[in-house]
Design an enzyme around this catalytic site. Sequence first.
Site, short mmCIF file in Angstrom:
data_model
loop_
_atom_site.label_atom_id
_atom_site.label_comp_id
_atom_site.label_asym_id
_atom_site.label_seq_id
_atom_site.Cartn_x
_atom_site.Cartn_y
_atom_site.Cartn_z
N GLU A 164 31.43 29.56 -17.33
CA GLU A 164 31.34 29.15 -15.80
C GLU A 164 32.54 30.32 -15.47
O GLU A 164 33.53 29.38 -15.32
CB GLU A 164 31.49 28.02 -15.59
CG GLU A 164 30.51 27.18 -15.84
CD GLU A 164 30.90 25.49 -15.16
OE1 GLU A 164 32.11 25.05 -14.43
OE2 GLU A 164 29.11 25.25 -14.98
N GLU A 360 23.73 23.74 -19.51
CA GLU A 360 24.59 22.46 -18.92
C GLU A 360 23.41 22.02 -17.78
O GLU A 360 23.37 22.41 -16.98
CB GLU A 360 25.69 22.38 -18.38
CG GLU A 360 26.71 22.63 -19.13
CD GLU A 360 28.44 22.47 -18.74
OE1 GLU A 360 28.75 21.58 -17.65
OE2 GLU A 360 29.38 23.25 -19.25
C1 BG6 Z 1 30.83 22.18 -15.75
C2 BG6 Z 1 32.07 22.37 -16.92
O1 BG6 Z 1 30.73 22.85 -14.25
O2 BG6 Z 1 30.52 20.59 -15.16
C3 BG6 Z 1 32.49 20.94 -16.80
O3 BG6 Z 1 31.44 23.71 -17.98
C4 BG6 Z 1 32.24 20.13 -17.01
O4 BG6 Z 1 33.72 21.51 -18.39
C5 BG6 Z 1 30.66 19.58 -16.66
O5 BG6 Z 1 32.95 19.19 -17.17
C6 BG6 Z 1 30.96 18.43 -15.08
O6 BG6 Z 1 31.82 18.61 -13.87
P1 BG6 Z 1 32.82 17.59 -13.38
O7 BG6 Z 1 33.76 18.24 -12.48
O8 BG6 Z 1 32.43 16.45 -12.48
O9 BG6 Z 1 33.15 16.99 -14.64
#
Ligand code: BG6
Length: 457
Positions: A164, A360
Amino acid sequence: MKKFPEHFLWGAATSAPQSEGHGSLNGKSPSTWDKWYEMNPEKFQKNQGPEHTSNMYEMYSEDVKRMKNIHMNSFRTSIAWTRLLPDGKTVNQEAVTFYRNYFSELHANGVKPIINLFHFDMPWWLMEKGGWETRESIDAFSFYATTCFELFGDLVDQWTTFNEPMVHVECGYLYGYHYPAVHDLKKAVQVGFHTLMAHTMAVKAFKDGKYQGQIGIILNVSPCYPKSRSEEDLRAAELADLLNTKSFLDPTVLGTIPPKLVECLAENELLPKVAEQDLEMIRMNLVDFIGMNYYQPRRVQAPAEVNQPAISPADFYDHYDWPDKKINPYRGWEIYPEALYDVAMMIKNDYNNIAWYVSENGMGVADEERFLDQTGMIQDDYRIEFMEDHLNQLHKGIEAGSNCFGYHTWTFVDCWSWLNGYKNRYGFYRLDLENDERSLKKSGIWFKELIDRNGLI
Ligand code: BG6
């Protein structure tokens, strides 16, 4: 049953800074996260900092067994630049041993490692020189990437350069969630461009070195939906897409920077400094595959007032609060699985149907102890529903011909999340902060059964 392609990758993702712990041990030098926490611990949820995280540094071997237990066949993590090359030049042998053992353990248990090089963890020594603002960062990253290919190339056949990249650009230079937390659109564009060049030169090093396997990049994608079909709203959606998605997707997959993006940056006096060979390098060094992190769509409308030249993205598009949205109240993100089908079609139709995977997808929920049953298992039916809905859309996209080879969730064991600390939990395994113990959630069992069937019922 909705079957997924043969050899589909099922797994989960995490990152070194969010899972390893030992933040200042075993020869690791500080990243911006370590230093920021030292300077401003109050910025972090409940003062939860990056030092300990979920301690995979010590527990990777047991954790890999846990992956095997739920039949995961793949896993993404990252290498910490600051652990491997604490001063940017000298290899830390202890880190080499750690990562070699970790990746070998994954192989030994039938879990394919996908290894990422940068997950928001800028080394402090480089940040002191300007981080991604300085062109020096491109060579520094390229040296680090080459070191990784040399040291671990026999154990990794799918590399990604960045996770990202747009997030460290916007969080660090527009919205204040990452160090240096400045608000400067011009710098943000330059940081984005240097990141793109760092990626490009790492891809070049990989191809020139004829290392085995493939190289890609992981992008966050929030498909953009305008409030209406009015010319103004459509233009806002186009700009949002150009700035947030096409800015990295086009150069990395197609080798071009969209002319409309260049036009928009030029009109707003935002063009970055570019060296002579840069555009040619971008054109020549394309990725082999793409990872798409998808959590939520982007809804936009035309901004009511604008600055010219622009001083923030709000001068190009405004957020539109769709009244019919379904929301995950803990994270504040809209839940809209249909967008995953749109992503699949975008890749198929606009990006040469390049090989891609969902790198993800997941649902962060606070206070999950509420859902513990008598046996001590978290009954996270909401997460199962979230994933099922998204997988249905993904399946539809694959049936329509999109070249998707896997689905990774965020995440495997609940992990530390930047300024949010441990507030929202995402894992198949619950992490007990008192003692680092992991316990399987209902979604982990569901995932295992899904993998066994390679399909949705
Ligand atoms: C993604 C990232 O955008 O979202 C992670 O690659 C991140 O590092 C994940 O932890 C979940 O988002 P958040 O901000 O709730 O942890």
